[in-house]
Design a protein around this motif. Structure first.
Motif, PDB file in Angstrom:
ATOM      1  N   LYS A  10       9.015   0.080 -13.594  1.00 33.40           N
ATOM      2  CA  LYS A  10      10.117  -0.855 -13.357  1.00 33.40           C
ATOM      3  C   LYS A  10      10.110  -1.427 -11.942  1.00 33.40           C
ATOM      4  CE  LYS A  10      12.130  -0.630 -17.298  1.00 33.40           C
ATOM      5  NZ  LYS A  10      12.230  -1.777 -18.178  1.00 33.40           N
ATOM      6  N   GLY A  11       9.322  -0.831 -11.052  1.00 32.20           N
ATOM      7  CA  GLY A  11       9.223  -1.325  -9.681  1.00 32.20           C
ATOM      8  C   GLY A  11      10.397  -0.943  -8.801  1.00 32.20           C
ATOM      9  N   LYS A  12      11.087   0.113  -9.126  1.00 30.78           N
ATOM     10  CA  LYS A  12      12.214   0.586  -8.305  1.00 30.78           C
ATOM     11  C   LYS A  12      11.677   1.632  -7.328  1.00 30.78           C
ATOM     12  CE  LYS A  12      15.570  -0.488 -11.735  1.00 30.78           C
ATOM     13  NZ  LYS A  12      16.697  -1.225 -11.319  1.00 30.78           N
ATOM     14  N   TRP A  13      11.203   1.148  -6.195  1.00 33.41           N
ATOM     15  CA  TRP A  13      10.474   2.000  -5.260  1.00 33.41           C
ATOM     16  C   TRP A  13      11.378   2.976  -4.521  1.00 33.41           C
ATOM     17  CZ3 TRP A  13       6.024   1.798  -7.093  1.00 33.41           C
ATOM     18  CH2 TRP A  13       5.512   0.614  -7.609  1.00 33.41           C
ATOM     19  N   GLY A  14      12.621   2.650  -4.342  1.00 38.34           N
ATOM     20  CA  GLY A  14      13.546   3.599  -3.717  1.00 38.34           C
ATOM     21  C   GLY A  14      13.765   4.825  -4.581  1.00 38.34           C
ATOM     22  N   ILE A  15      13.876   4.618  -5.879  1.00 31.40           N
ATOM     23  CA  ILE A  15      14.063   5.748  -6.790  1.00 31.40           C
ATOM     24  C   ILE A  15      12.763   6.531  -6.950  1.00 31.40           C
ATOM     25  CG2 ILE A  15      14.788   6.408  -9.120  1.00 31.40           C
ATOM     26  CD1 ILE A  15      16.615   3.977  -9.117  1.00 31.40           C
ATOM     27  N   VAL A  16      11.619   5.848  -6.873  1.00 31.40           N
ATOM     28  CA  VAL A  16      10.335   6.548  -6.902  1.00 31.40           C
ATOM     29  C   VAL A  16      10.224   7.472  -5.692  1.00 31.40           C
ATOM     30  CG1 VAL A  16       7.825   6.263  -6.762  1.00 31.40           C
ATOM     31  CG2 VAL A  16       9.169   4.788  -8.249  1.00 31.40           C
ATOM     32  N   MET A  59       0.811  -1.186   0.000  1.00 31.70           N
ATOM     33  CA  MET A  59       0.000   0.000   0.000  1.00 31.70           C
ATOM     34  C   MET A  59       0.860   1.259   0.000  1.00 31.70           C
ATOM     35  SD  MET A  59      -3.132   0.117  -0.318  1.00 31.70           S
ATOM     36  CE  MET A  59      -4.703   0.697   0.114  1.00 31.70           C
ATOM     37  N   ASN A  60       1.967   1.250   0.711  1.00 32.21           N
ATOM     38  CA  ASN A  60       2.834   2.422   0.741  1.00 32.21           C
ATOM     39  C   ASN A  60       3.414   2.718  -0.633  1.00 32.21           C
ATOM     40  OD1 ASN A  60       2.424   2.932   3.410  1.00 32.21           O
ATOM     41  ND2 ASN A  60       4.180   1.726   4.088  1.00 32.21           N
ATOM     42  N   ARG A  61       3.711   1.676  -1.398  1.00 30.10           N
ATOM     43  CA  ARG A  61       4.248   1.870  -2.747  1.00 30.10           C
ATOM     44  C   ARG A  61       3.261   2.637  -3.608  1.00 30.10           C
ATOM     45  NH1 ARG A  61       6.339  -4.271  -3.488  1.00 30.10           N
ATOM     46  NH2 ARG A  61       8.003  -4.140  -1.952  1.00 30.10           N
ATOM     47  N   PHE A  62       1.994   2.263  -3.497  1.00 26.77           N
ATOM     48  CA  PHE A  62       0.967   2.953  -4.272  1.00 26.77           C
ATOM     49  C   PHE A  62       0.888   4.427  -3.895  1.00 26.77           C
ATOM     50  CE2 PHE A  62      -3.388   4.581  -4.388  1.00 26.77           C
ATOM     51  CZ  PHE A  62      -3.595   4.574  -5.763  1.00 26.77           C
ATOM     52  N   PHE A  63       0.872   4.719  -2.617  1.00 31.34           N
ATOM     53  CA  PHE A  63       0.716   6.100  -2.178  1.00 31.34           C
ATOM     54  C   PHE A  63       1.940   6.952  -2.516  1.00 31.34           C
ATOM     55  CE2 PHE A  63      -2.482   4.263   0.795  1.00 31.34           C
ATOM     56  CZ  PHE A  63      -3.571   4.915   0.242  1.00 31.34           C
ATOM     57  N   ILE A  64       3.133   6.385  -2.397  1.00 34.48           N
ATOM     58  CA  ILE A  64       4.341   7.146  -2.744  1.00 34.48           C
ATOM     59  C   ILE A  64       4.375   7.432  -4.237  1.00 34.48           C
ATOM     60  CG2 ILE A  64       6.862   6.986  -2.915  1.00 34.48           C
ATOM     61  CD1 ILE A  64       5.916   7.807  -0.189  1.00 34.48           C
ATOM     62  N   SER A  65       4.086   6.420  -5.061  1.00 35.27           N
ATOM     63  CA  SER A  65       4.107   6.664  -6.501  1.00 35.27           C
ATOM     64  C   SER A  65       2.985   7.610  -6.912  1.00 35.27           C
ATOM     65  CB  SER A  65       4.029   5.356  -7.281  1.00 35.27           C
ATOM     66  OG  SER A  65       2.807   4.705  -7.056  1.00 35.27           O
ATOM     67  N   PHE A  66       1.819   7.493  -6.277  1.00 35.96           N
ATOM     68  CA  PHE A  66       0.715   8.399  -6.569  1.00 35.96           C
ATOM     69  C   PHE A  66       1.072   9.832  -6.187  1.00 35.96           C
ATOM     70  CE2 PHE A  66      -3.270  10.482  -5.207  1.00 35.96           C
ATOM     71  CZ  PHE A  66      -3.941  10.466  -6.424  1.00 35.96           C
ATOM     72  N   LEU A  91      12.760   8.773  -4.153  1.00 35.41           N
ATOM     73  CA  LEU A  91      13.698   9.862  -4.451  1.00 35.41           C
ATOM     74  C   LEU A  91      13.045  10.893  -5.375  1.00 35.41           C
ATOM     75  CD1 LEU A  91      16.585  11.060  -4.297  1.00 35.41           C
ATOM     76  CD2 LEU A  91      17.092   9.698  -6.327  1.00 35.41           C
ATOM     77  N   CYS A  92      12.288  10.439  -6.359  1.00 30.52           N
ATOM     78  CA  CYS A  92      11.568  11.361  -7.246  1.00 30.52           C
ATOM     79  C   CYS A  92      10.555  12.194  -6.466  1.00 30.52           C
ATOM     80  CB  CYS A  92      10.877  10.599  -8.369  1.00 30.52           C
ATOM     81  SG  CYS A  92      11.997   9.904  -9.589  1.00 30.52           S
ATOM     82  N   PHE A  93       9.907  11.567  -5.486  1.00 33.26           N
ATOM     83  CA  PHE A  93       8.973  12.309  -4.639  1.00 33.26           C
ATOM     84  C   PHE A  93       9.703  13.386  -3.845  1.00 33.26           C
ATOM     85  CE2 PHE A  93       6.954  12.734  -0.431  1.00 33.26           C
ATOM     86  CZ  PHE A  93       5.768  13.330  -0.827  1.00 33.26           C
ATOM     87  N   ILE A  94      10.852  13.030  -3.284  1.00 34.39           N
ATOM     88  CA  ILE A  94      11.657  13.998  -2.530  1.00 34.39           C
ATOM     89  C   ILE A  94      12.101  15.135  -3.452  1.00 34.39           C
ATOM     90  CG2 ILE A  94      13.820  14.323  -1.251  1.00 34.39           C
ATOM     91  CD1 ILE A  94      11.841  12.723   0.334  1.00 34.39           C
ATOM     92  N   LEU A  95      12.540  14.802  -4.662  1.00 35.26           N
ATOM     93  CA  LEU A  95      12.956  15.835  -5.619  1.00 35.26           C
ATOM     94  C   LEU A  95      11.797  16.747  -5.998  1.00 35.26           C
ATOM     95  CD1 LEU A  95      15.326  13.815  -7.974  1.00 35.26           C
ATOM     96  CD2 LEU A  95      15.959  15.537  -6.277  1.00 35.26           C
ATOM     97  N   ALA A  96      10.607  16.180  -6.143  1.00 34.34           N
ATOM     98  CA  ALA A  96       9.433  17.002  -6.453  1.00 34.34           C
ATOM     99  C   ALA A  96       9.148  17.980  -5.316  1.00 34.34           C
ATOM    100  CB  ALA A  96       8.219  16.116  -6.722  1.00 34.34           C
TER     101      ALA A  96
END
Length: 105
Positions: free
Chosen positions: A78-84, A1-8, A86-91
């Motif tokens: 690609k399922g690389k949740w750590g980099i996703v 569930m956390n993966r979904f919310f972070i990517s969203f 990181l993208c959230f942090i960059l945003a």
């Protein structure tokens, strides 16, 4: 569930800003929309002093948020949740940069 919310959250935060900056830049550049500069307002940010500077700021932040948005899409598939994440942090850091840039007089 956390993966979904972070990517969203990463997609939504970078996507909304990318859309708004690209929409305004393309509208002014190619569709002859009116540029809303506040030339006489002493409280306006510094980039409202010239049309060229205003357009460069729009393009810079549009490209920046666009790259983060595309990166988030790519790494989510690609399922690389750590980099996703990181993208959230960059945003979030880019949103902070937008706020600081708007506060400079």
């Amino acid at each position: 569930m956390n993966r979904f919310f972070i990517s969203f959250a990463a997609l939504l935060s970078s996507g909304i800003f990318a859309y708004s900056y690209w929409r305004e830049w393309l509208g002014i550049k190619y569709f002859q929309e009116e540029m809303k500069l506040q030339l006489g307002n002493p409280q306006a940010p510094y980039f409202h002093s010239s049309e060229d500077l205003y357009m460069r700021i729009l393009l810079f932040f549009g490209v920046l948020f666009g790259i983060i948005f595309i990166g988030t899409l790519y790494f989510t598939t690609k399922g690389k949740w750590g980099i996703v994440f990181l993208c959230f942090i960059l945003a979030m850091l880019c949103i902070l940069a937008v706020m600081v840039n708007g506060a400079i007089k």
